[in-house]
Design an enzyme around this catalytic site. Sequence first.
Site, PDB file in Angstrom:
ATOM      1  N   LYS A  11      41.110  30.543  58.542  1.00 24.56           N
ATOM      2  CA  LYS A  11      42.392  30.579  58.014  1.00 24.56           C
ATOM      3  C   LYS A  11      43.603  30.436  59.281  1.00 24.56           C
ATOM      4  O   LYS A  11      43.226  30.547  60.044  1.00 24.56           O
ATOM      5  CB  LYS A  11      42.623  31.751  57.215  1.00 24.56           C
ATOM      6  CG  LYS A  11      41.711  31.932  55.962  1.00 24.56           C
ATOM      7  CD  LYS A  11      42.049  33.219  54.963  1.00 24.56           C
ATOM      8  CE  LYS A  11      41.145  33.096  53.776  1.00 24.56           C
ATOM      9  NZ  LYS A  11      41.404  34.514  52.948  1.00 24.56           N
ATOM     10  N   TYR A  51      42.266  28.030  45.272  1.00 26.76           N
ATOM     11  CA  TYR A  51      42.424  29.378  44.781  1.00 26.76           C
ATOM     12  C   TYR A  51      42.877  29.633  43.145  1.00 26.76           C
ATOM     13  O   TYR A  51      43.271  30.473  42.608  1.00 26.76           O
ATOM     14  CB  TYR A  51      43.387  29.991  45.467  1.00 26.76           C
ATOM     15  CG  TYR A  51      42.613  30.729  46.927  1.00 26.76           C
ATOM     16  CD1 TYR A  51      41.859  31.479  47.053  1.00 26.76           C
ATOM     17  CD2 TYR A  51      43.341  30.139  48.090  1.00 26.76           C
ATOM     18  CE1 TYR A  51      41.254  31.998  48.242  1.00 26.76           C
ATOM     19  CE2 TYR A  51      42.802  30.471  49.334  1.00 26.76           C
ATOM     20  CZ  TYR A  51      41.867  31.194  49.394  1.00 26.76           C
ATOM     21  OH  TYR A  51      41.223  31.542  50.587  1.00 26.76           O
ATOM     22  N   HIS A 117      37.473  32.940  55.145  1.00 26.74           N
ATOM     23  CA  HIS A 117      36.935  33.176  53.710  1.00 26.74           C
ATOM     24  C   HIS A 117      35.343  32.720  53.748  1.00 26.74           C
ATOM     25  O   HIS A 117      35.009  31.907  54.779  1.00 26.74           O
ATOM     26  CB  HIS A 117      37.722  31.779  52.966  1.00 26.74           C
ATOM     27  CG  HIS A 117      37.047  31.451  51.811  1.00 26.74           C
ATOM     28  ND1 HIS A 117      37.382  32.105  50.521  1.00 26.74           N
ATOM     29  CD2 HIS A 117      36.036  30.481  51.532  1.00 26.74           C
ATOM     30  CE1 HIS A 117      36.529  31.777  49.650  1.00 26.74           C
ATOM     31  NE2 HIS A 117      35.796  30.555  50.125  1.00 26.74           N
TER      32      HIS A 117
HETATM   33  P1  IDP Z   1      37.243  36.890  49.240  1.00 31.73           P
HETATM   34  O1  IDP Z   1      38.096  36.028  50.148  1.00 31.73           O
HETATM   35  O2  IDP Z   1      36.847  38.023  50.051  1.00 31.73           O
HETATM   36  O3  IDP Z   1      36.225  36.091  48.490  1.00 31.73           O
HETATM   37  P2  IDP Z   1      39.104  37.162  47.087  1.00 31.73           P
HETATM   38  O4  IDP Z   1      39.050  38.138  46.191  1.00 31.73           O
HETATM   39  O5  IDP Z   1      38.459  35.905  46.315  1.00 31.73           O
HETATM   40  O6  IDP Z   1      38.608  37.550  48.400  1.00 31.73           O
HETATM   41  O7  IDP Z   1      40.570  36.810  47.294  1.00 31.73           O
HETATM   42  C1  IDP Z   1      40.909  35.497  48.074  1.00 31.73           C
HETATM   43  C2  IDP Z   1      41.836  35.890  49.157  1.00 31.73           C
HETATM   44  O8  IDP Z   1      42.926  36.148  48.316  1.00 31.73           O
HETATM   45  C3  IDP Z   1      41.497  36.745  50.011  1.00 31.73           C
HETATM   46  O9  IDP Z   1      40.662  36.459  51.187  1.00 31.73           O
HETATM   47  C4  IDP Z   1      42.826  37.373  50.770  1.00 31.73           C
HETATM   48  O10 IDP Z   1      43.177  36.265  51.582  1.00 31.73           O
HETATM   49  C5  IDP Z   1      43.796  36.921  49.328  1.00 31.73           C
HETATM   50  N1  IDP Z   1      43.943  38.468  48.450  1.00 31.73           N
HETATM   51  C6  IDP Z   1      43.082  38.952  47.618  1.00 31.73           C
HETATM   52  N2  IDP Z   1      43.279  39.844  47.008  1.00 31.73           N
HETATM   53  C7  IDP Z   1      44.576  40.287  47.518  1.00 31.73           C
HETATM   54  C8  IDP Z   1      45.688  41.346  47.178  1.00 31.73           C
HETATM   55  O11 IDP Z   1      45.414  41.972  46.625  1.00 31.73           O
HETATM   56  N3  IDP Z   1      46.681  41.015  47.854  1.00 31.73           N
HETATM   57  C9  IDP Z   1      47.125  40.082  48.694  1.00 31.73           C
HETATM   58  N4  IDP Z   1      46.272  39.091  48.932  1.00 31.73           N
HETATM   59  C10 IDP Z   1      44.949  39.315  48.502  1.00 31.73           C
END
Ligand code: IDP
Length: 143
Positions: A11, A51, A117
């Site tokens: 990222k 996303y 990611h």
């Molecule tokens: P992951 O990247 O570990 O699969 P996901 O739940 O798919 O996690 O979320 C995608 C991305 O969104 C995360 O990597 C993070 O950058 C962001 N994110 C997820 N949950 C939150 C939150 O509650 N607050 C702020 N950013 C979040």
Amino acid sequence: MAIERTFSIIKPNAVAKNVIGNIFARFETAGLKIVATKMVHLSSEQAQGFYAEHAGKPFFDGLVAFMTSGPIVVSALEGEDAVRRHREILGATNPANALAGTLRADYADSLTENGTHGSDSVESAAREIAYFFAEGEVCPRTR
Ligand code: IDP
């Protein structure tokens, strides 16, 4: 154990820290092979599309703003049990919960700016790889 493909993003905050080679080294040391890679600077539309499952969540606009704030490195990785092992190398989504030695423990700045990611399933990986790479741009390395 099955040979899988997974999808990785370094990222904007991790690219800015100049640790692309270090992150690739962790993947390669773990036996994951890079089968496609490139640097891109996402448009808002591209970030929103990637996303889409998070559209409408309170953090969505901030996530899109962050992901378009600078270049990223997108890669497809191949190896045994690649999806699970890649996420193990990344560590927990929230860096506060990431184990020592994981990429997010080392390079995350916040929950949103968490550095990397990794796909959460083989199905997501296939969709995410196809979002960035044409079929001919992915070069199989395991037989
Ligand atoms: P992951 O990247 O570990 O699969 P996901 O739940 O798919 O996690 O979320 C995608 C991305 O969104 C995360 O990597 C993070 O950058 C962001 N994110 C997820 N949950 C939150 C939150 O509650 N607050 C702020 N950013 C979040």
